[in-house]
Scaffold this active site. Structure first.
Site, PDB file in Angstrom:
ATOM      1  N   ASP A 159     -10.654   3.442   4.136  1.00  0.00           N
ATOM      2  CA  ASP A 159     -11.144   2.059   4.123  1.00  0.00           C
ATOM      3  C   ASP A 159     -12.672   2.017   4.016  1.00  0.00           C
ATOM      4  O   ASP A 159     -13.244   0.974   3.695  1.00  0.00           O
ATOM      5  CB  ASP A 159     -10.764   1.367   5.438  1.00  0.00           C
ATOM      6  CG  ASP A 159      -9.576   0.436   5.302  1.00  0.00           C
ATOM      7  OD1 ASP A 159      -9.398  -0.148   4.213  1.00  0.00           O
ATOM      8  OD2 ASP A 159      -8.848   0.273   6.304  1.00  0.00           O
ATOM      9  N   LYS A 183       0.839  -1.202   0.000  1.00  0.00           N
ATOM     10  CA  LYS A 183       0.000   0.000   0.000  1.00  0.00           C
ATOM     11  C   LYS A 183       0.872   1.249   0.000  1.00  0.00           C
ATOM     12  O   LYS A 183       0.630   2.182  -0.776  1.00  0.00           O
ATOM     13  CB  LYS A 183      -0.951  -0.020   1.208  1.00  0.00           C
ATOM     14  CG  LYS A 183      -2.043  -1.068   1.048  1.00  0.00           C
ATOM     15  CD  LYS A 183      -2.952  -1.239   2.260  1.00  0.00           C
ATOM     16  CE  LYS A 183      -3.932  -2.384   1.987  1.00  0.00           C
ATOM     17  NZ  LYS A 183      -4.942  -2.575   3.044  1.00  0.00           N
ATOM     18  N   GLN A 204      -4.591  -1.239   9.468  1.00  0.00           N
ATOM     19  CA  GLN A 204      -4.692  -2.577   8.891  1.00  0.00           C
ATOM     20  C   GLN A 204      -5.297  -3.554   9.903  1.00  0.00           C
ATOM     21  O   GLN A 204      -4.970  -3.535  11.090  1.00  0.00           O
ATOM     22  CB  GLN A 204      -3.286  -3.053   8.465  1.00  0.00           C
ATOM     23  CG  GLN A 204      -3.260  -4.349   7.670  1.00  0.00           C
ATOM     24  CD  GLN A 204      -3.793  -4.226   6.250  1.00  0.00           C
ATOM     25  OE1 GLN A 204      -3.999  -3.121   5.745  1.00  0.00           O
ATOM     26  NE2 GLN A 204      -4.035  -5.341   5.601  1.00  0.00           N
TER      27      GLN A 204
HETATM   28  N1  LUD Z   1      -7.378  -4.170   6.713  1.00  0.00           N
HETATM   29  C1  LUD Z   1      -7.510  -4.905   4.442  1.00  0.00           C
HETATM   30  N2  LUD Z   1      -6.929  -6.417   6.170  1.00  0.00           N
HETATM   31  C2  LUD Z   1      -6.872  -7.541   5.253  1.00  0.00           C
HETATM   32  N3  LUD Z   1      -3.243  -9.943  -2.958  1.00  0.00           N
HETATM   33  C3  LUD Z   1      -6.482  -5.946   2.498  1.00  0.00           C
HETATM   34  C4  LUD Z   1      -5.619  -7.561   0.840  1.00  0.00           C
HETATM   35  C5  LUD Z   1      -4.216  -6.997  -1.043  1.00  0.00           C
HETATM   36  N4  LUD Z   1      -7.886  -1.993   7.254  1.00  0.00           N
HETATM   37  C6  LUD Z   1      -7.781  -2.949   6.340  1.00  0.00           C
HETATM   38  O1  LUD Z   1      -5.918  -4.932   2.073  1.00  0.00           O
HETATM   39  O2  LUD Z   1      -8.306  -3.362   2.880  1.00  0.00           O
HETATM   40  C7  LUD Z   1      -7.972  -3.615   4.057  1.00  0.00           C
HETATM   41  N5  LUD Z   1      -8.076  -2.677   5.034  1.00  0.00           N
HETATM   42  N6  LUD Z   1      -7.310  -5.942   3.550  1.00  0.00           N
HETATM   43  N7  LUD Z   1      -6.380  -7.200   1.983  1.00  0.00           N
HETATM   44  C8  LUD Z   1      -7.113  -8.120   2.808  1.00  0.00           C
HETATM   45  C9  LUD Z   1      -7.637  -7.314   3.962  1.00  0.00           C
HETATM   46  C10 LUD Z   1      -7.256  -5.151   5.794  1.00  0.00           C
HETATM   47  C11 LUD Z   1      -5.506  -8.877   0.472  1.00  0.00           C
HETATM   48  C12 LUD Z   1      -4.740  -9.245  -0.643  1.00  0.00           C
HETATM   49  C13 LUD Z   1      -4.097  -8.301  -1.405  1.00  0.00           C
HETATM   50  C14 LUD Z   1      -4.959  -6.620   0.051  1.00  0.00           C
HETATM   51  C15 LUD Z   1      -3.243  -8.674  -2.567  1.00  0.00           C
HETATM   52  O3  LUD Z   1      -2.584  -7.836  -3.157  1.00  0.00           O
HETATM   53  C16 LUD Z   1      -2.455 -10.445  -4.048  1.00  0.00           C
HETATM   54  C17 LUD Z   1      -3.381 -11.032  -5.106  1.00  0.00           C
HETATM   55  O4  LUD Z   1      -4.487 -11.463  -4.746  1.00  0.00           O
HETATM   56  O5  LUD Z   1      -2.926 -11.092  -6.257  1.00  0.00           O
HETATM   57  C18 LUD Z   1      -1.564 -11.562  -3.555  1.00  0.00           C
HETATM   58  C19 LUD Z   1      -0.613 -11.107  -2.493  1.00  0.00           C
HETATM   59  C20 LUD Z   1       0.104 -12.291  -1.876  1.00  0.00           C
HETATM   60  O6  LUD Z   1      -0.208 -12.618  -0.704  1.00  0.00           O
HETATM   61  O7  LUD Z   1       0.943 -12.873  -2.538  1.00  0.00           O
END
Ligand code: LUD
Ligand code: NAP
Length: 303
Positions: free
Chosen positions: A120, A53, A97
């Site tokens: 968020d 991020k 997060q």
């Molecule tokens: N908390 C989120 N907790 C978890 N995957 C994310 C997420 C990018 N406050 C708050 O960002 O929005 C949030 N706000 N969340 N998440 C999950 C959740 C939070 C999950 C996966 C990914 C953000 C991401 O980039 C990649 C993909 O699916 O291609 C893979 C990344 C890897 O683990 O290799």
């Protein structure tokens, strides 16, 4: 066999839009939009996501900062940090997060974030605005899913949409967004009777459950658009979604992969929310200046 909705490529398109928007914001206001990401503890997945991020923000010209606090930080200190960020005019977006360590109450922390900086979209005021059709900061993951659905070209008005999962951060806001686009929306969850039959009704099927490959190919209506929000590790440690991808792809018209589907869209939409928050905050301050009688509302901050 269905087409793949390429979240990586579409996220790059969103980031290009954000870059252009940041450039014009800087030209108008002489400063970059600011995003502060707070991570408490060292959950390995959270470390990866929060670094991404911060890095993606910087790549788009946003002043991105990652603040890391030790896992044993008292709740009061987390709340004090949020209060400080609320008062910092260079910070347009605050993201704490999740998950938080057990001794820190999630609800208290989310409530403490200034709703106008809540990129968020987790604050109850933003959830309420979304539910009542008012302008709001909307959660990033559902926003990203809507963009993916739009790229598929499916007509949502009158379509049957099924969202599996009813969390405040994915399932419920996802259902609200689909409803706002005039889909007929069903929200399914762990108590849903005959989930496969419910899913088979869906022209648009969104899985946000957190169970590896739970949604099987024969749960998918032929021609459906399938959006897989799940991020799970299978028994070999491989990243898999909530949908059995190969099976489901046989029947879907469009389907998102994991990885490379919803995940990258979440981060791109966070950046878009940050610029939107920055614009809304400057507009609100202007409004205040133009209506001198209300200046006191924001403590008389004049700029
Ligand atoms: N908390 C989120 N907790 C978890 N995957 C994310 C997420 C990018 N406050 C708050 O960002 O929005 C949030 N706000 N969340 N998440 C999950 C959740 C939070 C999950 C996966 C990914 C953000 C991401 O980039 C990649 C993909 O699916 O291609 C893979 C990344 C890897 O683990 O290799
Ligand atoms: P959550 O808060 O754990 O909610 C899961 C939901 O799934 C709950 O509503 C639960 O029902 C329902 N559920 C659980 N087991 C079920 C079953 N057997 N049948 C039907 N429904 C069932 O999870 P979340 O935060 O919404 O996240 C869901 C998944 O998305 C996770 O894998 C998470 O890692 C992933 N995620 C990905 C992103 C991204 O950017 N790609 C962002 C956020 C989350 P009850 O309410 O009845 O318990």
């Amino acid at each position: 066999m269905g087409n793949i909705l390429d979240g990586k490529a579409i996220a790059e398109k969103v980031r290009a839009e954000v870059r252009a928007d940041v450039t014009s914001f800087v030209a108008e206001h002489g400063r970059a939009p600011g995003l502060t990401v707070v991570l408490v503890g060292e959950d390995p997945a959270s470390v990866v996501y929060t670094r991404n991020k911060e890095k993606s923000a910087k790549e788009c010209g946003i002043a991105g900062t990652l603040l890391r606090l030790p896992a044993d930080t008292p709740e009061a200190e987390v709340l004090a940090l949020v209060a400080k960020l609320n008062g910092d005019d260079a910070v347009d977006g605050i993201l704490v997060q999740l998950p938080l360590p057990r001794h820190v109450r999630e609800a208290e922390v989310l409530r403490a974030i200034d709703p106008d900086k809540d990129v968020d979209g987790f604050h109850a005021l933003n959830a309420g605005r979304l539910a009542t059709g008012q302008p709001a900061l909307v959660p990033c993951t559902p926003t990203g899913c809507m963009r993916l659905i739009a790229e598929s070209g499916v007509e949502l008005a009158g379509a049957r949409a099924v969202v599996v999962g009813r969390s405040n951060i994915v399932g419920k806001p996802m259902a609200q967004l689909l409803l706002a686009k005039h889909a007929t929306v069903t929200i399914a969850h762990s108590r849903t009777r005959d989930l496969p039959a419910v899913c088979r009704e869906a022209d648009v099927l969104v899985a946000a459950v957190g169970r590896a490959e739970m949604v099987r190919g024969d749960w998918v209506k032929p021609g459906a658009v399938v959006i897989d929000v799940g991020i799970n590790r299978d028994t070999n440690g491989k990243l898999v979604g909530d949908v059995a991808f190969a099976e489901a792809r046989e029947r879907a018209s469009w389907i998102t992969p994991v990885p490379g589907g919803v995940g990258p869209m979440t981060i791109a939409c966070l950046l878009a929310n940050t610029v939107a928050a920055a614009r809304a905050r400057t507009a609100a301050r202007r409004g205040l200046r133009e209506r001198p009688g209300q200046r006191g509302l924001h403590g008389g901050a004049r700029r």
